[in-house]
Design a protein around this motif. Structure first.
Motif, PDB file in Angstrom:
ATOM      1  N   ILE A 164       0.626  -1.220  -0.034  1.00 29.69           N
ATOM      2  CA  ILE A 164      -0.298  -0.048  -0.013  1.00 29.69           C
ATOM      3  C   ILE A 164       0.959   0.880   0.150  1.00 29.69           C
ATOM      4  O   ILE A 164       1.327   1.497   0.630  1.00 29.69           O
ATOM      5  N   PRO A 165       1.002   2.615  -1.013  1.00 26.35           N
ATOM      6  CA  PRO A 165       1.335   3.311  -0.415  1.00 26.35           C
ATOM      7  C   PRO A 165       1.065   3.787   0.765  1.00 26.35           C
ATOM      8  O   PRO A 165       0.097   3.766   1.141  1.00 26.35           O
ATOM      9  N   SER A 166       2.506   4.241   0.702  1.00 29.00           N
ATOM     10  CA  SER A 166       3.133   5.584   2.461  1.00 29.00           C
ATOM     11  C   SER A 166       1.833   6.916   2.561  1.00 29.00           C
ATOM     12  O   SER A 166       1.499   6.168   3.887  1.00 29.00           O
ATOM     13  N   ASN A 167       1.366   7.395   1.749  1.00 25.65           N
ATOM     14  CA  ASN A 167       0.499   8.005   2.401  1.00 25.65           C
ATOM     15  C   ASN A 167      -1.124   7.507   2.120  1.00 25.65           C
ATOM     16  O   ASN A 167      -1.692   7.778   3.058  1.00 25.65           O
ATOM     17  N   ILE A 168      -1.278   6.530   2.251  1.00 20.93           N
ATOM     18  CA  ILE A 168      -2.719   5.544   2.544  1.00 20.93           C
ATOM     19  C   ILE A 168      -2.312   5.193   3.913  1.00 20.93           C
ATOM     20  O   ILE A 168      -3.276   4.832   3.927  1.00 20.93           O
ATOM     21  N   ILE A 211      -9.619  -4.535   2.658  1.00 17.74           N
ATOM     22  CA  ILE A 211     -10.057  -3.344   2.225  1.00 17.74           C
ATOM     23  C   ILE A 211      -9.599  -2.949   0.602  1.00 17.74           C
ATOM     24  O   ILE A 211      -8.159  -3.513   1.404  1.00 17.74           O
ATOM     25  N   PHE A 212      -9.681  -2.968  -0.265  1.00 24.17           N
ATOM     26  CA  PHE A 212      -9.123  -3.733  -1.341  1.00 24.17           C
ATOM     27  C   PHE A 212      -9.080  -1.921  -1.873  1.00 24.17           C
ATOM     28  O   PHE A 212     -10.060  -1.374  -1.869  1.00 24.17           O
ATOM     29  N   VAL A 213      -7.687  -0.876  -2.202  1.00 24.96           N
ATOM     30  CA  VAL A 213      -7.675  -0.070  -2.736  1.00 24.96           C
ATOM     31  C   VAL A 213      -7.123  -0.390  -4.717  1.00 24.96           C
ATOM     32  O   VAL A 213      -6.141  -0.112  -3.826  1.00 24.96           O
ATOM     33  N   ASN A 214      -7.754   0.587  -4.720  1.00 22.52           N
ATOM     34  CA  ASN A 214      -6.980   0.960  -6.006  1.00 22.52           C
ATOM     35  C   ASN A 214      -6.167   2.707  -5.922  1.00 22.52           C
ATOM     36  O   ASN A 214      -6.085   3.940  -5.511  1.00 22.52           O
ATOM     37  N   GLU A 260     -10.293  13.332   1.496  1.00 17.91           N
ATOM     38  CA  GLU A 260     -11.279  12.261   0.626  1.00 17.91           C
ATOM     39  C   GLU A 260     -11.236  10.629   1.394  1.00 17.91           C
ATOM     40  O   GLU A 260     -12.456  10.037   1.166  1.00 17.91           O
ATOM     41  N   ILE A 261      -9.868  10.667   1.135  1.00 13.73           N
ATOM     42  CA  ILE A 261      -8.546   9.296   1.190  1.00 13.73           C
ATOM     43  C   ILE A 261      -9.668   8.671   2.572  1.00 13.73           C
ATOM     44  O   ILE A 261      -9.988   7.587   2.619  1.00 13.73           O
ATOM     45  N   MET A 262      -9.721   9.556   3.134  1.00 12.23           N
ATOM     46  CA  MET A 262      -9.708   9.075   4.994  1.00 12.23           C
ATOM     47  C   MET A 262     -11.542   8.495   4.888  1.00 12.23           C
ATOM     48  O   MET A 262     -12.521   7.743   5.683  1.00 12.23           O
TER      49      MET A 262
END
Length: 161
Positions: free
Chosen positions: A4-8, A50-53, A64-66
């Motif tokens: 998962i990207p660090s920002n996510i 949780i699947f994240v694109n 918004e991501i949160m």
């Protein structure tokens, strides 16, 4: 396996710190990256993951991501997958999205503008919203079907039944 990207991951941690009532659920639901997926164009859950694109997340602000992450967590907490029963999946997904998003907006989360959050469903359960949407679709289809039946029968007369 991709990470998962660090920002996510950072946003996931912020969600746990900012919303402690969600913390244990956020911590137990692993985030799974799904890059370039038509199956998961945004985020999704199976109730266990949780699947994240990440490409979808690139288009959103951090708040918004949160909000979208909280949205997926709430689907799990509210048992939306198990509550579907025999309901039509597409309609049920719309109903649970309206219910979840309206709840999150009341909790002052930020959500993407393209989400489903029609205020006419405010205060309704997912099941109640499902029934409303189902009836709306049924009412739209019936006149079209009746019109097709008249044309198929070759009748051009008005029906007064």
């Amino acid at each position: 396996m991709e990470k998962i990207p660090s920002n996510i991951s950072r946003i996931q941690l912020q969600l746990m710190l900012n919303q402690p009532y969600l913390a244990s659920a956020v911590a137990r639901l692993p985030l799974i990256p799904v890059n370039n997926s038509d199956h998961v164009p945004t985020m999704a859950t199976d109730g266990y993951h949780i699947f994240v694109n990440p490409s979808f997340c690139d288009e959103l602000t951090e708040p918004e991501i949160m909000g979208v992450l909280a949205h997926e967590v709430m689907h799990c907490l509210l048992g939306h997958i198990d509550r579907r029963g025999d309901r039509e999946q597409n309609i049920w997904n719309k109903a649970i999205d309206h219910a979840t998003n309206l709840f999150l907006l009341q909790m002052e989360f930020q959500l993407p503008k393209k989400g489903l959050f029609d205020r006419k469903y405010l205060g309704m359960t997912a099941e109640e919203i499902y029934e409303e949407i189902y009836e709306e679709i049924d009412n739209e289809i019936k006149p079209k079907q009746q019109g097709n039946e008249i044309l198929q029968a070759g009748s051009f007369e008005d029906s007064h039944e």
